[in-house]
Design a protein around this motif. Structure first.
Motif, PDB file in Angstrom:
ATOM      1  N   THR A 111       0.816  -1.215   0.000  1.00  0.00           N
ATOM      2  CA  THR A 111       0.000   0.000   0.000  1.00  0.00           C
ATOM      3  C   THR A 111       0.854   1.272   0.000  1.00  0.00           C
ATOM      4  N   ALA A 112       2.096   1.164  -0.469  1.00  0.00           N
ATOM      5  CA  ALA A 112       2.950   2.354  -0.548  1.00  0.00           C
ATOM      6  C   ALA A 112       2.504   3.276  -1.666  1.00  0.00           C
ATOM      7  N   GLY A 113       1.690   2.762  -2.614  1.00  0.00           N
ATOM      8  CA  GLY A 113       1.148   3.588  -3.679  1.00  0.00           C
ATOM      9  C   GLY A 113       1.933   3.574  -4.968  1.00  0.00           C
ATOM     10  N   PHE A 114       2.955   2.702  -5.092  1.00  0.00           N
ATOM     11  CA  PHE A 114       3.763   2.671  -6.301  1.00  0.00           C
ATOM     12  C   PHE A 114       2.960   2.176  -7.502  1.00  0.00           C
ATOM     13  N   GLU A 115       3.217   2.794  -8.657  1.00  0.00           N
ATOM     14  CA  GLU A 115       2.681   2.244  -9.896  1.00  0.00           C
ATOM     15  C   GLU A 115       3.498   1.020 -10.296  1.00  0.00           C
ATOM     16  N   GLU A 116       2.988   0.275 -11.265  1.00  0.00           N
ATOM     17  CA  GLU A 116       3.676  -0.924 -11.736  1.00  0.00           C
ATOM     18  C   GLU A 116       4.968  -0.559 -12.457  1.00  0.00           C
ATOM     19  N   GLN A 117       5.961  -1.421 -12.291  1.00  0.00           N
ATOM     20  CA  GLN A 117       7.250  -1.256 -12.961  1.00  0.00           C
ATOM     21  C   GLN A 117       7.535  -2.516 -13.767  1.00  0.00           C
ATOM     22  N   ALA A 118       7.982  -2.362 -15.001  1.00  0.00           N
ATOM     23  CA  ALA A 118       8.246  -3.522 -15.850  1.00  0.00           C
ATOM     24  C   ALA A 118       9.693  -3.614 -16.313  1.00  0.00           C
ATOM     25  N   ASN A 131      -7.450  -1.829 -13.111  1.00  0.00           N
ATOM     26  CA  ASN A 131      -6.661  -2.543 -12.112  1.00  0.00           C
ATOM     27  C   ASN A 131      -5.717  -1.567 -11.410  1.00  0.00           C
ATOM     28  N   SER A 132      -5.625  -1.665 -10.088  1.00  0.00           N
ATOM     29  CA  SER A 132      -4.713  -0.779  -9.356  1.00  0.00           C
ATOM     30  C   SER A 132      -3.255  -1.089  -9.656  1.00  0.00           C
ATOM     31  N   ARG A 133      -2.976  -2.312 -10.111  1.00  0.00           N
ATOM     32  CA  ARG A 133      -1.592  -2.672 -10.457  1.00  0.00           C
ATOM     33  C   ARG A 133      -1.357  -2.359 -11.930  1.00  0.00           C
ATOM     34  N   GLU A 134      -1.094  -1.107 -12.210  1.00  0.00           N
ATOM     35  CA  GLU A 134      -0.876  -0.662 -13.581  1.00  0.00           C
ATOM     36  C   GLU A 134       0.174   0.433 -13.624  1.00  0.00           C
ATOM     37  N   ALA A 135       0.799   0.568 -14.775  1.00  0.00           N
ATOM     38  CA  ALA A 135       1.610   1.754 -15.039  1.00  0.00           C
ATOM     39  C   ALA A 135       0.664   2.906 -15.356  1.00  0.00           C
ATOM     40  N   GLN A 136       0.967   4.083 -14.830  1.00  0.00           N
ATOM     41  CA  GLN A 136       0.106   5.235 -15.071  1.00  0.00           C
ATOM     42  C   GLN A 136       0.842   6.444 -15.618  1.00  0.00           C
ATOM     43  N   SER A 137       2.171   6.460 -15.509  1.00  0.00           N
ATOM     44  CA  SER A 137       2.901   7.668 -15.886  1.00  0.00           C
ATOM     45  C   SER A 137       3.703   7.509 -17.169  1.00  0.00           C
ATOM     46  N   ASN A 138       3.654   6.336 -17.806  1.00  0.00           N
ATOM     47  CA  ASN A 138       4.462   6.091 -18.988  1.00  0.00           C
ATOM     48  C   ASN A 138       3.668   5.303 -20.019  1.00  0.00           C
ATOM     49  N   PHE A 139       4.305   4.961 -21.131  1.00  0.00           N
ATOM     50  CA  PHE A 139       3.589   4.373 -22.265  1.00  0.00           C
ATOM     51  C   PHE A 139       2.960   3.018 -21.967  1.00  0.00           C
ATOM     52  N   LEU A 140       3.396   2.327 -20.911  1.00  0.00           N
ATOM     53  CA  LEU A 140       2.747   1.060 -20.588  1.00  0.00           C
ATOM     54  C   LEU A 140       1.352   1.270 -20.001  1.00  0.00           C
ATOM     55  N   ALA A 141       0.970   2.518 -19.796  1.00  0.00           N
ATOM     56  CA  ALA A 141      -0.430   2.797 -19.461  1.00  0.00           C
ATOM     57  C   ALA A 141      -1.345   2.356 -20.597  1.00  0.00           C
ATOM     58  N   ALA A 142      -0.792   2.213 -21.792  1.00  0.00           N
ATOM     59  CA  ALA A 142      -1.584   1.729 -22.924  1.00  0.00           C
ATOM     60  C   ALA A 142      -2.129   0.332 -22.660  1.00  0.00           C
ATOM     61  N   VAL A 143      -1.347  -0.494 -21.956  1.00  0.00           N
ATOM     62  CA  VAL A 143      -1.805  -1.847 -21.646  1.00  0.00           C
ATOM     63  C   VAL A 143      -3.012  -1.781 -20.718  1.00  0.00           C
ATOM     64  N   ILE A 147       2.004   9.923 -25.543  1.00  0.00           N
ATOM     65  CA  ILE A 147       2.638  11.240 -25.633  1.00  0.00           C
ATOM     66  C   ILE A 147       3.253  11.526 -24.268  1.00  0.00           C
ATOM     67  N   SER A 148       4.475  11.078 -24.118  1.00  0.00           N
ATOM     68  CA  SER A 148       5.248  11.277 -22.896  1.00  0.00           C
ATOM     69  C   SER A 148       6.703  11.062 -23.271  1.00  0.00           C
ATOM     70  N   PHE A 149       7.606  11.437 -22.393  1.00  0.00           N
ATOM     71  CA  PHE A 149       9.022  11.337 -22.716  1.00  0.00           C
ATOM     72  C   PHE A 149       9.779  10.677 -21.571  1.00  0.00           C
ATOM     73  N   GLY A 150      10.646   9.751 -21.935  1.00  0.00           N
ATOM     74  CA  GLY A 150      11.444   9.036 -20.953  1.00  0.00           C
ATOM     75  C   GLY A 150      11.425   7.545 -21.224  1.00  0.00           C
ATOM     76  N   THR A 151      12.412   6.851 -20.680  1.00  0.00           N
ATOM     77  CA  THR A 151      12.517   5.410 -20.894  1.00  0.00           C
ATOM     78  C   THR A 151      12.423   4.636 -19.592  1.00  0.00           C
ATOM     79  N   ASN A 152      11.830   5.223 -18.581  1.00  0.00           N
ATOM     80  CA  ASN A 152      11.539   4.504 -17.344  1.00  0.00           C
ATOM     81  C   ASN A 152      10.118   3.982 -17.410  1.00  0.00           C
ATOM     82  N   PHE A 153       9.963   2.677 -17.247  1.00  0.00           N
ATOM     83  CA  PHE A 153       8.627   2.086 -17.355  1.00  0.00           C
ATOM     84  C   PHE A 153       8.542   0.814 -16.518  1.00  0.00           C
TER      85      PHE A 153
END
Length: 659
Positions: free
Chosen positions: A160-167, A419-431, A653-659
């Motif tokens: 419950t730390a609130g982290f988004e998913e990391q891949a 799903n709460s277990r998702e990426a939200q700040s990068n392109f994997l939000a597409a999934v 439409i975002s910039f960066g390679t952290n996902f």
């Protein structure tokens, strides 16, 4: 669980990989608006070595063959001893090498976390870790606050730390991949939920806890586990090290997608404390015994009784009456029994560990193949439930909410959920966008969730046994919703509920209307591109040039170019995601250049394409062109706007390679 991004982030695949378990006996008392029919408890079978061995021998060989699974190991412990340990199938199909429960190493995936959490509790016991203190005091880098609140170890242990998913870097086959310390410091996933409010399973959080163990103990993480957990538990053939030490490598089972396919490489888990363990079934039995004996194994302690009790019985209740997180373990209660557990999934190995606390019984199963149609996930859940029904049966709840109220409740659940277990700040939000789960009602007005399928491959039949609590009519699985002002605002099902929940998707991000509109938009753009040269040829063939002034002609031509550019931008993203999901090795940063190209070109082409369509729309409607051109200019503008909006929603439409 440790999984590939394709399965980690896709809701439908996550559900397919996870066997949902429940506690039907929790609703023996009927609510006021429910009708009750008494149900007799089935007769229990005595849990003896001879009976469980006969039962397993009749159960698993056929299940492995029909599921195209190479091998499995099962361990049952009782009253401080191993009751039985069985190996089935092969650890090496080509060599026809059988699974040896004493020596064959399997990868239990996220069951590894239980060792990391046990190490954390050892340091809690020593006074080196405060469960409710800011973890930054234990680190040499900083975890940013969220809403002014830090991360605590309790939140890490309860996801419950609130982290988004990391891949990125989660699983690869590259033995030279960066270690977990480097991954931790390379990028801190965004904290997308207020701390303590939302279960969102996090491999990053577990890896962070392992790093804290390493820093506070002064010992490398692998060495700490070997000295303080493996040694007292006589786990001499177990290791978190990657690659495996040379003396253990020959014992390692091969991993398979399906038994009929080729063996795969040794998986390197980036967040190692979250899932890099390799261990034989027998030694996992030692670990189960220690926790069932409140920290003691054959006279040696890894935890004091008080600390073990704290770890096993510190529940976080966020979505009653569903299963809850403890400290590292989570509940998989069944048949009125208190059961704590963990599951684990790598790409090829699939595992579950369950401890019946009052009965002093542990059940462990691990498969070395995903199997046909993700058979291993369904099989491990069915095996656990059938084990519980055979040896610890209980009456099924027969309470029912009246038909009118049940229909109203089901209808109120209809919609798209994230799903709460998702990426939200990068392109994997597409999934997450494409994987939104749909809830609707069937012809009878009953709850229907197409992505939640039973063992027969068909959607489950849910019956409402209490207000906003449903039970799978053909099994133990239970689903419940949190209701605010009469409206469901969150739901989950028992096995996921401790660490994942589903929240409503805002209307402006809902795939219910965006997906059909996107499909129609792509069709319009494709037709525009394909018919452009055709129309040009026809005009030339019949010597009928476009009678347009120069600005209108330029806008016309650029509208075609804009359509092509938008399709190219989308095509690049589809290619990149396909490459990532096809091969986990492409998630180690080797595609970062392509990601940057996608982000730059996509941003320019999506925005530029929309601007061009607006320009064309203005030229067409301010000129003398007739209704077909006017209608199509509107269609193209809507199509380009739709793609642009979906690109914003999916974070293309975002910039960066952290996902």
């Amino acid at each position: 669980m440790i999984t590939s991004p394709a399965r980690t982030l896709s809701l439908a695949a996550t559900i397919a990989a996870i066997a949902v378990l429940a506690l039907p006996g929790a609703f023996a008392a009927a609510p006021e608006n429910a009708a009750v029919t008494p149900s007799a408890a089935p007769a229990a079978v005595a849990l003896t070595a001879s009976d469980v061995e006969s039962w397993l021998d009749g159960y698993l060989p056929y299940a492995l063959k029909t599921g195209d699974i190479a091998g499995a190991v099962v361990v049952v412990v009782k009253d401080g001893e191993i009751l039985t340990e069985r190996g089935y199938g092969y650890s090496d199909v080509a060599a026809r090498k059988p699974v040896d429960p004493k020596l064959t190493l399997f990868r239990p995936g996220s069951v590894s976390k239980l060792f990391t959490w046990t190490a954390v509790m050892q340091l809690v016991e020593q006074g080196k870790i405060d469960l409710d203190a800011d973890v930054n005091q234990y680190l040499d880098f900083k975890i940013p606050a969220r809403d002014g609140k830090p991360v605590t170890m309790r939140e890490l242990m309860q996801h419950t730390a609130g982290f988004e998913e990391q891949a990125k870097g989660v699983i690869t086959e590259n033995p030279k991949a960066p270690g977990f310390e480097a991954l931790l410091k390379a990028w801190v996933p965004h904290r997308v939920f207020a701390p303590g409010t939302t279960p969102a399973y996090s491999n990053y959080g577990a890896s962070l806890a392992g790093y804290i163990v390493q820093r506070l103990s002064g010992e490398p993480f692998d060495a700490y586990i070997e000295k303080h957990i493996f040694a007292p538990l006589e786990m001499d053939h177990s290791s978190f090290r990657q690659p495996l030490p040379p003396e253990l490598a020959p014992l390692m089972s091969k991993g398979y997608k399906v038994a009929s396919g080729e063996p795969q490489g040794y998986e390197i888990v980036g967040p190692a404390p979250a899932g890099s363990l390799a261990s034989p079934g027998e030694e996992m039995g030692h670990f189960m015994i220690a926790h069932l004996q409140n920290g003691e194994y054959h006279g040696k302690r890894i935890l004091s009784a008080a600390t073990a009790e704290m770890m096993h019985n510190s529940p976080l209740t966020l979505l009653p009456p569903m299963n809850r997180m403890e400290l590292g373990f989570f509940e998989t209660n069944i048949n009125d029994r208190e059961v704590i557990a963990h599951l684990g999934d790598s790409e090829y190995f699939h595992t579950s560990l369950h401890l019946f606390l009052k009965e002093n019984v542990g059940f462990y199963v691990s498969f070395n193949s995903l199997g046909k149609d993700a058979a291993a996930g369904s099989l491990r859940g069915a095996l656990f439930q059938d084990f519980a029904d055979r040896y610890f049966p209980a009456p099924r709840p027969e309470s029912r909410v009246d038909a009118k109220a049940a229909a109203e409740h089901a209808a109120s659940m209809a919609g798209r959920w994230a799903n709460s277990r998702e990426a939200q700040s990068n392109f994997l939000a597409a999934v997450g966008f494409f994987g939104q789960i749909k809830i609707t009602v069937d012809k009878k007005g009953e709850l229907l969730i197409p992505d939640l399928k039973g063992l027969n491959g068909e959607p489950r039949h849910w019956v409402e046994i209490a207000p906003f609590v449903w039970l799978d009519a053909d099994g133990h699985d239970r689903l419940a919703a949190k209701v605010v002002d009469g409206k469901p605002v969150r739901w989950s099902f028992d096995l996921l509920s401790p660490f994942m929940v589903f929240d409503p998707v805002p209307w402006y991000e809902s795939s219910a209307w965006l997906m059909p509109l996107l499909v129609a938009s792509l069709a319009a753009l494709v037709l525009t591109v394909l018919l452009w040269p055709v129309a040009a040829w026809v005009r030339r063939r019949y010597q009928s040039p476009l009678a347009l002034d120069a600005p209108s002609l330029r806008a016309y031509r650029w509208s075609k170019i804009g359509a092509l550019l938008i399709l190219v931008g989308l095509g690049l993203w589809v290619l990149t995601l396909a490459l990532m999901f096809k091969d986990n090795n492409n998630l180690d940063g080797r595609l970062d250049g392509l990601v940057w190209l996608d982000e730059i070109i996509g941003t320019l082409f999506f925005i530029g394409g929309f601007v061009v369509m607006l320009w064309n729309l203005r030229q067409v409607w301010s000129g003398t062109r007739r209704w077909p051109a006017r209608v199509w200019s509107v269609v193209l503008t809507v199509a380009a706007g739709t793609v642009l909006w979906v690109a914003f929603v999916a974070k293309l439409i975002s910039f960066g390679t952290n996902f």
